[in-house]
Scaffold this motif. Sequence first.
Motif, PDB file in Angstrom:
ATOM      1  N   ARG A 120       3.146   0.614  18.704  1.00  0.00           N
ATOM      2  CA  ARG A 120       2.743  -0.332  17.675  1.00  0.00           C
ATOM      3  C   ARG A 120       1.564  -1.211  18.082  1.00  0.00           C
ATOM      4  O   ARG A 120       0.736  -1.547  17.238  1.00  0.00           O
ATOM      5  N   ARG A 125       1.606   3.845   1.986  1.00  0.00           N
ATOM      6  CA  ARG A 125       2.525   4.170   3.076  1.00  0.00           C
ATOM      7  C   ARG A 125       3.736   3.233   3.070  1.00  0.00           C
ATOM      8  O   ARG A 125       4.849   3.645   3.392  1.00  0.00           O
ATOM      9  N   ALA A 131      -1.681   0.553  17.318  1.00  0.00           N
ATOM     10  CA  ALA A 131      -1.818   0.695  15.869  1.00  0.00           C
ATOM     11  C   ALA A 131      -2.206  -0.632  15.226  1.00  0.00           C
ATOM     12  O   ALA A 131      -3.066  -0.690  14.338  1.00  0.00           O
ATOM     13  N   TRP A 144       0.824  -1.207   0.000  1.00  0.00           N
ATOM     14  CA  TRP A 144       0.000   0.000   0.000  1.00  0.00           C
ATOM     15  C   TRP A 144       0.862   1.263   0.000  1.00  0.00           C
ATOM     16  O   TRP A 144       2.077   1.193   0.238  1.00  0.00           O
ATOM     17  N   VAL A 160      -5.771  -1.812  13.113  1.00  0.00           N
ATOM     18  CA  VAL A 160      -5.799  -2.467  11.802  1.00  0.00           C
ATOM     19  C   VAL A 160      -6.498  -3.816  11.903  1.00  0.00           C
ATOM     20  O   VAL A 160      -7.332  -4.169  11.053  1.00  0.00           O
ATOM     21  N   GLN A 177      -3.699  -6.339   4.747  1.00  0.00           N
ATOM     22  CA  GLN A 177      -2.989  -5.433   5.645  1.00  0.00           C
ATOM     23  C   GLN A 177      -1.846  -6.084   6.426  1.00  0.00           C
ATOM     24  O   GLN A 177      -1.011  -5.396   7.004  1.00  0.00           O
ATOM     25  N   GLN A 222      -2.862   2.834   4.758  1.00  0.00           N
ATOM     26  CA  GLN A 222      -2.057   2.964   5.973  1.00  0.00           C
ATOM     27  C   GLN A 222      -1.378   4.325   6.070  1.00  0.00           C
ATOM     28  O   GLN A 222      -0.378   4.494   6.773  1.00  0.00           O
ATOM     29  N   GLN A 275       5.444  -1.699   8.841  1.00  0.00           N
ATOM     30  CA  GLN A 275       5.345  -0.531   9.729  1.00  0.00           C
ATOM     31  C   GLN A 275       6.043  -0.809  11.064  1.00  0.00           C
ATOM     32  O   GLN A 275       6.686   0.075  11.634  1.00  0.00           O
ATOM     33  N   THR A 295      -1.828   6.108   9.836  1.00  0.00           N
ATOM     34  CA  THR A 295      -1.192   5.603  11.054  1.00  0.00           C
ATOM     35  C   THR A 295      -0.694   6.771  11.893  1.00  0.00           C
ATOM     36  O   THR A 295       0.038   7.639  11.406  1.00  0.00           O
ATOM     37  N   ASN A 303       1.935  -5.490   5.341  1.00  0.00           N
ATOM     38  CA  ASN A 303       2.119  -4.037   5.399  1.00  0.00           C
ATOM     39  C   ASN A 303       2.242  -3.548   6.836  1.00  0.00           C
ATOM     40  O   ASN A 303       3.059  -2.677   7.148  1.00  0.00           O
ATOM     41  N   THR A 304       1.430  -4.115   7.721  1.00  0.00           N
ATOM     42  CA  THR A 304       1.498  -3.742   9.133  1.00  0.00           C
ATOM     43  C   THR A 304       2.831  -4.160   9.732  1.00  0.00           C
ATOM     44  O   THR A 304       3.426  -3.437  10.540  1.00  0.00           O
ATOM     45  N   ARG A 325      -7.061   4.959   5.273  1.00  0.00           N
ATOM     46  CA  ARG A 325      -6.878   3.887   6.251  1.00  0.00           C
ATOM     47  C   ARG A 325      -6.384   2.620   5.579  1.00  0.00           C
ATOM     48  O   ARG A 325      -5.470   1.957   6.071  1.00  0.00           O
TER      49      ARG A 325
END
Length: 531
Positions: A336, A55, A339, A53, A343, A300, A388, A307, A391, A303-304, A385
């Motif tokens: 984290r 971000r 966050a 994504w 998600v 997600q 991302q 992050q 965040t 991707n999470t 969202r």
Amino acid sequence: MAQNRNSARVLVVGAGPVGLLLGAELLAQGVDVQVIDKAARLGSPHSRATVLWPRILELLDRVEVTDRVIGAGHYFDRMNYYSRKKRVGELRLDRLRGTRYPYGIAIAQSRTEQILEERFAELGGVVRTGCELRAVSQTPDRVDVMLREAGTTPVTEFYDWVVGADGSHSAVRQLSGFTFDGQTLPVRLAITDAELVGEVTKNEAAYFLTERGNMALGPMGGDVFRVAASVPAWYTGGDEPGRELFERLLAERVPGIKEVGEMRFSAIFTAHVRTADTFRRGRVFLVGDAAHVMSPAGAQGMNTGIQDAANLAWKLAGVSRGRYGTGILESYDAERRPAVARVASATTFLARIGLYTDRTRMTVRDLTMRIGSATGVFDRSIAPRLAQLDTSYGPAGPGDPMAAGQRVPLGWTGADATPTLAPDTHTVLLWPGAEYRAADWVPRVAAIQAVLPGLRLIDLAGRPPGALLGRLGRSRAAFVVRPDGHLATLVDLAQFDIESGAAAVAAEVARSTARAERSDPALNRLPAVPR
């Protein structure tokens, strides 16, 4: 048994995308790091994660691989939603503002890993494949790990820090005393990457919702699509379904006639939602699937995890190099876990509404999607969202003016006059306010530069604000931006004279890097894990 002080200060266990990115980040910031993986060789065609994504594309630019990922992947900029074979909603990524990447990239996880491994090697790193973690113990000063490479006797090595990036069955997590609780979703998913004859979508991903189950099609480039579907109760076949299952589900759930061509792989798995009780115990950290797993709805998960790596890397690098106080590491779990919970909550919700069978609930869901698309609510609130981009590590919401914890819409590489952030230190953006007076502003900038030598200071006076336009306010201020691109704090310079203003900015930089702290309480609360 031999015990060796490895030259690396950080051990990363797991060489998936998250572990490789973390390793590359640390090497790029001058930290000795060792990455190991128990697999004899890296890469697998059976990759679940296929979407990066906006971000994440921004964060990958920190280690200069975004252009490679874009070149190797497939561009898409919108998501279409269908119910009972009729389109009920659309979400547009190309309408996102404040990012260089208003789109997603579809790319096999194995290709992402290959690109990151290449970059890791360019930075001087070598992945120790076929190396298995067998034991972990730690003191306030170090972490001892027992490693076994194929055909050799186990050896104990010790490191300053250990990071578990070794997936949902993480050995680091299990050996270090973390718990991993959650739930299993009431659905099994079948996935394949395959050629689809009759499907012409090129820059759109699509979700198809029916009372019999759901399906998703994502373009991977050429005629290949990621196909994912909830498995019907009547299916009693194995965990590697053939084209017959996918073609039957396509006929039931997707408009038009589709035929499945060559399949690269197929698999069936059960979706879980689990999170570790903490992402840090003393000198041991968890990132990615080792720390959390979630529903694949919305793509997600990986991707999470990326992050996570971006949040931890600059803190661990700063502490390892003596730039930051160890207290800053406390913020990793504090930032984290909330966050991730946000998600995970969203992906679980998406999974559940995609399985509605009651016609009333389906009608309400579909009407909501139609209204959200027609009014632009999806594009303004849901798209950031999903991307991302929203965040935040502070109390302010994503729609508020720039506030502590929010992502600052600037990158680490760029061209022209666009300001860029430092990847390994805090950046201070100096804003003269709506009314620029050189006689007052120039001495202020000089005073701040004098107390913060070596730090990247960007004077925004007379520079195009770009994506910052409208978010800086009318009053002169100093914005202290973290290396990961989130705002640490801001100082309202209108409240201070020149000298005291410079001192206030220096104090905020010191506070945000925990320089004043010489001990870390977490290191005195080590878990009782036997050697």
